[in-house]
Write an enzyme that holds these catalytic residues in place. Structure first.
Site, PDB file in Angstrom:
ATOM      1  CE1 TYR A 197     -16.008 -26.078  -8.598  1.00  0.00           C
ATOM      2  CE2 TYR A 197     -15.327 -26.553 -10.846  1.00  0.00           C
ATOM      3  CZ  TYR A 197     -15.250 -25.765  -9.716  1.00  0.00           C
ATOM      4  OH  TYR A 197     -14.421 -24.670  -9.700  1.00  0.00           O
ATOM      5  N   GLY A 198     -19.358 -31.835  -8.816  1.00  0.00           N
ATOM      6  CA  GLY A 198     -20.279 -32.845  -9.332  1.00  0.00           C
ATOM      7  C   GLY A 198     -21.614 -32.930  -8.630  1.00  0.00           C
ATOM      8  CB  CYS A 245     -13.040 -29.812 -14.032  1.00  0.00           C
ATOM      9  SG  CYS A 245     -14.535 -30.273 -13.123  1.00  0.00           S
ATOM     10  CG  ASN A 246     -14.519 -34.843 -17.946  1.00  0.00           C
ATOM     11  OD1 ASN A 246     -14.673 -35.077 -19.132  1.00  0.00           O
ATOM     12  ND2 ASN A 246     -13.434 -35.210 -17.295  1.00  0.00           N
ATOM     13  CB  THR A 247     -18.330 -31.435 -13.422  1.00  0.00           C
ATOM     14  OG1 THR A 247     -18.309 -32.826 -13.103  1.00  0.00           O
ATOM     15  CG2 THR A 247     -19.628 -30.829 -12.934  1.00  0.00           C
ATOM     16  CB  CYS A 258     -14.096 -37.616 -13.282  1.00  0.00           C
ATOM     17  SG  CYS A 258     -13.525 -36.670 -11.842  1.00  0.00           S
ATOM     18  CG  HIS A 315     -10.295 -36.147  -9.127  1.00  0.00           C
ATOM     19  ND1 HIS A 315     -10.771 -34.942  -9.590  1.00  0.00           N
ATOM     20  CD2 HIS A 315      -9.787 -35.899  -7.893  1.00  0.00           C
ATOM     21  CE1 HIS A 315     -10.557 -34.014  -8.676  1.00  0.00           C
ATOM     22  NE2 HIS A 315      -9.958 -34.567  -7.636  1.00  0.00           N
TER      23      HIS A 315
END
Length: 269
Positions: free
Chosen positions: A48-49, A80-82, A194, A196
């Site tokens: 997504y980033g 998910c931050n994004t 993030c 991850h």
């Protein structure tokens, strides 16, 4: 209007592009071990980033709408931050259940820093969002926040969960730009923005050194889910499972890692 939950087997749905959301699932298991969970990986949309805000918003809203209809979750967590910084408000507008987002842990980082200099490590899309600007203004006013996009950390995370070795030099290279920023020598706290990235905590600790604290929001997200489901009954009618939007054979190498998080089956969405 939030739909009343009457089915104790109604799951919590956790969505991420890949496996970063497992960091949130891990914290959730600690505080809510009896909650049925579906872990959804939008691997067909990864990453997504590097996408535009319009692309991310359209994909996340559409995907979660279909998943909510199929799985009837009691709550959705966008791990998910994004996706959260771009689409959280839109998703909440169209779904009738609670939706918990994942936003950079700037507030706790600002409380922990002693030097007043904080690093923010995320995707290209996350670090440029107005949502992040607002968090910085509200919680880190008077402090220095150094932002750095580190997309090079995503692939090593996915590889690590598949049992492949992680090259420390790749991690060092991915964060070198942050360490090279003016004022970085004063940085004592880094926000892992993030989901991850906490899976590489050991490697990142080596890259940043012993004087830098690494902060992520997984524990706070789990607490928020607890508060929103307080008083509800939980009962598993089937084993917890994961779904992927990508090829199933690309996801099955993660089976052993998913088992460690209580996920016993992998399916296509």
């Amino acid at each position: 209007m939030i739909r009343a939950i009457t089915d104790p087997s109604s799951p919590i749905l956790i969505l991420d592009t890949g496996v970063g959301g497992l960091t949130v699932l891990g914290e959730l298991r600690t505080v809510m071990p009896d909650a049925p969970v579906i872990f959804a990986a939008d691997q067909a949309g990864l990453p997504y980033g590097t996408k535009s805000e319009a692309e991310v918003a359209a994909r996340v809203c559409g995907l979660l709408g279909r998943m909510a209809e199929r799985y009837r979750p009691r709550l959705i967590c966008i791990a998910c931050n994004t996706a959260s910084t771009i689409a959280l408000g839109m998703v909440r507008d169209v779904l009738e259940i609670p939706v918990v987002g994942t936003v950079p842990a700037i507030k706790p980082a600002a409380a922990l820093t002693k030097t007043g200099t904080i690093g923010l490590l995320g995707t290209e899309a996350t670090i440029r969002q107005a949502y992040v600007d607002n968090l910085e203004c509200e919680f880190a006013a008077g402090k220095t926040m150094l932002r750095h996009a580190a997309p090079g950390l995503v692939d090593p995370t996915e590889a690590k969960l598949r049992g492949k070795p992680v090259n420390q030099s790749d991690i060092d290279a991915a964060v070198a730009g942050l360490l090279a920023k003016p004022g970085a020598s004063e940085m004592d706290t880094v926000v892992l923005a993030c989901t991850h990235f906490p899976l590489l905590r050991d490697e990142l600790a080596i890259a940043f050194g012993k004087n830098v604290q690494l902060i992520d929001g997984a524990e706070g997200i789990a607490r928020r889910i607890v508060s929103l489901t307080q008083g509800q009954k939980f009962e598993r009618s089937q084993p917890d499972f994961a779904v992927t939007t990508g090829p199933l054979d690309a996801f099955t190498p993660l089976a052993s890692a998913l088992t460690r998080y209580g996920i016993e089956d992998i399916q296509n969405f």
